[in-house]
Design an enzyme around this catalytic site. Structure first.
Site, PDB file in Angstrom:
ATOM      1  N   ASP A 122      -9.813  35.010  42.237  1.00 32.16           N
ATOM      2  CA  ASP A 122      -9.901  35.021  43.700  1.00 32.16           C
ATOM      3  C   ASP A 122      -9.579  36.438  44.166  1.00 32.16           C
ATOM      4  O   ASP A 122      -8.593  37.037  43.728  1.00 32.16           O
ATOM      5  CB  ASP A 122      -8.910  34.011  44.303  1.00 32.16           C
ATOM      6  N   ILE A 123     -10.421  36.979  45.012  1.00 33.52           N
ATOM      7  CA  ILE A 123     -10.285  38.373  45.440  1.00 33.52           C
ATOM      8  C   ILE A 123      -9.093  38.562  46.396  1.00 33.52           C
ATOM      9  O   ILE A 123      -8.574  39.669  46.523  1.00 33.52           O
ATOM     10  CB  ILE A 123     -11.622  38.861  46.086  1.00 33.52           C
TER      11      ILE A 123
ATOM     12  N   GLU B  98     -13.591  27.737  53.618  1.00 34.25           N
ATOM     13  CA  GLU B  98     -14.160  29.070  53.839  1.00 34.25           C
ATOM     14  C   GLU B  98     -15.523  29.224  53.173  1.00 34.25           C
ATOM     15  O   GLU B  98     -16.453  29.759  53.770  1.00 34.25           O
ATOM     16  CB  GLU B  98     -13.168  30.119  53.291  1.00 34.25           C
TER      17      GLU B  98
ATOM     18  N   HIS C 297     -15.390  24.349  44.704  1.00 37.25           N
ATOM     19  CA  HIS C 297     -14.575  25.140  43.781  1.00 37.25           C
ATOM     20  C   HIS C 297     -13.161  24.588  43.720  1.00 37.25           C
ATOM     21  O   HIS C 297     -12.680  23.964  44.660  1.00 37.25           O
ATOM     22  CB  HIS C 297     -14.548  26.617  44.182  1.00 37.25           C
TER      23      HIS C 297
ATOM     24  N   HIS D  93      -9.200  25.838  42.991  1.00 35.44           N
ATOM     25  CA  HIS D  93      -8.268  26.962  42.858  1.00 35.44           C
ATOM     26  C   HIS D  93      -7.273  26.629  41.754  1.00 35.44           C
ATOM     27  O   HIS D  93      -6.626  25.571  41.795  1.00 35.44           O
ATOM     28  CB  HIS D  93      -7.454  27.154  44.146  1.00 35.44           C
TER      29      HIS D  93
HETATM   30  P1  AMP Z   1     -11.760  27.970  50.505  1.00 31.87           P
HETATM   31  O1  AMP Z   1     -13.256  27.803  50.666  1.00 31.87           O
HETATM   32  O2  AMP Z   1     -11.028  27.658  51.781  1.00 31.87           O
HETATM   33  O3  AMP Z   1     -11.228  27.223  49.315  1.00 31.87           O
HETATM   34  O4  AMP Z   1     -11.484  29.519  50.240  1.00 31.87           O
HETATM   35  C1  AMP Z   1     -12.385  30.331  49.516  1.00 31.87           C
HETATM   36  C2  AMP Z   1     -11.636  31.250  48.585  1.00 31.87           C
HETATM   37  O5  AMP Z   1     -12.593  32.122  48.018  1.00 31.87           O
HETATM   38  C3  AMP Z   1     -10.565  32.130  49.264  1.00 31.87           C
HETATM   39  O6  AMP Z   1      -9.333  31.985  48.576  1.00 31.87           O
HETATM   40  C4  AMP Z   1     -11.148  33.549  49.153  1.00 31.87           C
HETATM   41  O7  AMP Z   1     -10.155  34.542  48.947  1.00 31.87           O
HETATM   42  C5  AMP Z   1     -12.074  33.429  47.952  1.00 31.87           C
HETATM   43  N1  AMP Z   1     -13.212  34.346  47.992  1.00 31.87           N
HETATM   44  C6  AMP Z   1     -14.082  34.536  49.006  1.00 31.87           C
HETATM   45  N2  AMP Z   1     -15.003  35.460  48.686  1.00 31.87           N
HETATM   46  C7  AMP Z   1     -14.698  35.861  47.422  1.00 31.87           C
HETATM   47  C8  AMP Z   1     -15.271  36.804  46.516  1.00 31.87           C
HETATM   48  N3  AMP Z   1     -16.352  37.533  46.836  1.00 31.87           N
HETATM   49  N4  AMP Z   1     -14.707  36.964  45.291  1.00 31.87           N
HETATM   50  C9  AMP Z   1     -13.607  36.230  44.954  1.00 31.87           C
HETATM   51  N5  AMP Z   1     -13.031  35.339  45.750  1.00 31.87           N
HETATM   52  C10 AMP Z   1     -13.554  35.151  46.971  1.00 31.87           C
END
Ligand code: AMP
Length: 131
Positions: A29-30, A88, A93, A95
């Site tokens: 996760d970035i 988001e 996915h 975590h």
């Molecule tokens: P959520 O959809 O609420 O589970 O959150 C999406 C997750 O993806 C967040 O923790 C972001 O930090 C992560 N994220 C979003 N874009 C990227 C990316 N390009 N590379 C890695 N992680 C990402």
């Protein structure tokens, strides 16, 4: 339009890759809540985790288990915590977050700000432990 995660899987957007197989892709996760915070995604794009077909969801969990074992080996922690949010990015996915206390997995405490070098080094440690 393809999700940001599909674009990562396709190699159009860079990621700190941990592991992949035919069906799943794991990467850092970035904006991690803890060092080693990793995402596991199915290559077949489905918005909501619990819309993923049963067999595929089972295989995704087994793949995530292998990734979690690698995280546990590479990052000092008591457990690898599991969270599903999905608010988001509309691409299912999981975590995986190394934790030693409950607050290590809190998303509302602010994200860590890690340098590219640190993310690269963490990613290499975890991918090196993946079996
Ligand atoms: P959520 O959809 O609420 O589970 O959150 C999406 C997750 O993806 C967040 O923790 C972001 O930090 C992560 N994220 C979003 N874009 C990227 C990316 N390009 N590379 C890695 N992680 C990402």
């Amino acid at each position: 339009m393809a999700s940001v995660f599909s674009r990562i899987i396709a190699g159009e957007i860079p990621s700190y890759k941990i592991a992949e197989d035919d069906e799943f892709y794991a990467f850092l996760d970035i904006n991690p809540v803890a060092k080693g915070h990793t995402l596991v995604v199915p290559k077949k794009e489905t918005d909501y985790l619990f819309d993923v077909e049963d067999d595929e969801l089972g295989r995704m969990m087994i793949f995530a288990k292998r990734v979690a074992k690698a995280i546990k080996e590479a990052i000092p922690c008591n457990r690898v915590g599991v969270t599903v949010i999905g608010l988001e990015v509309p691409h299912a996915h999981i975590h995986l977050i190394p934790i030693s206390k409950e607050s290590d997995i809190y998303f509302n405490k602010g994200k860590l700000s890690l340098s590219q070098e640190e993310l690269k080094s963490i990613g290499e440690k975890i991918s090196g432990a993946f079996k």
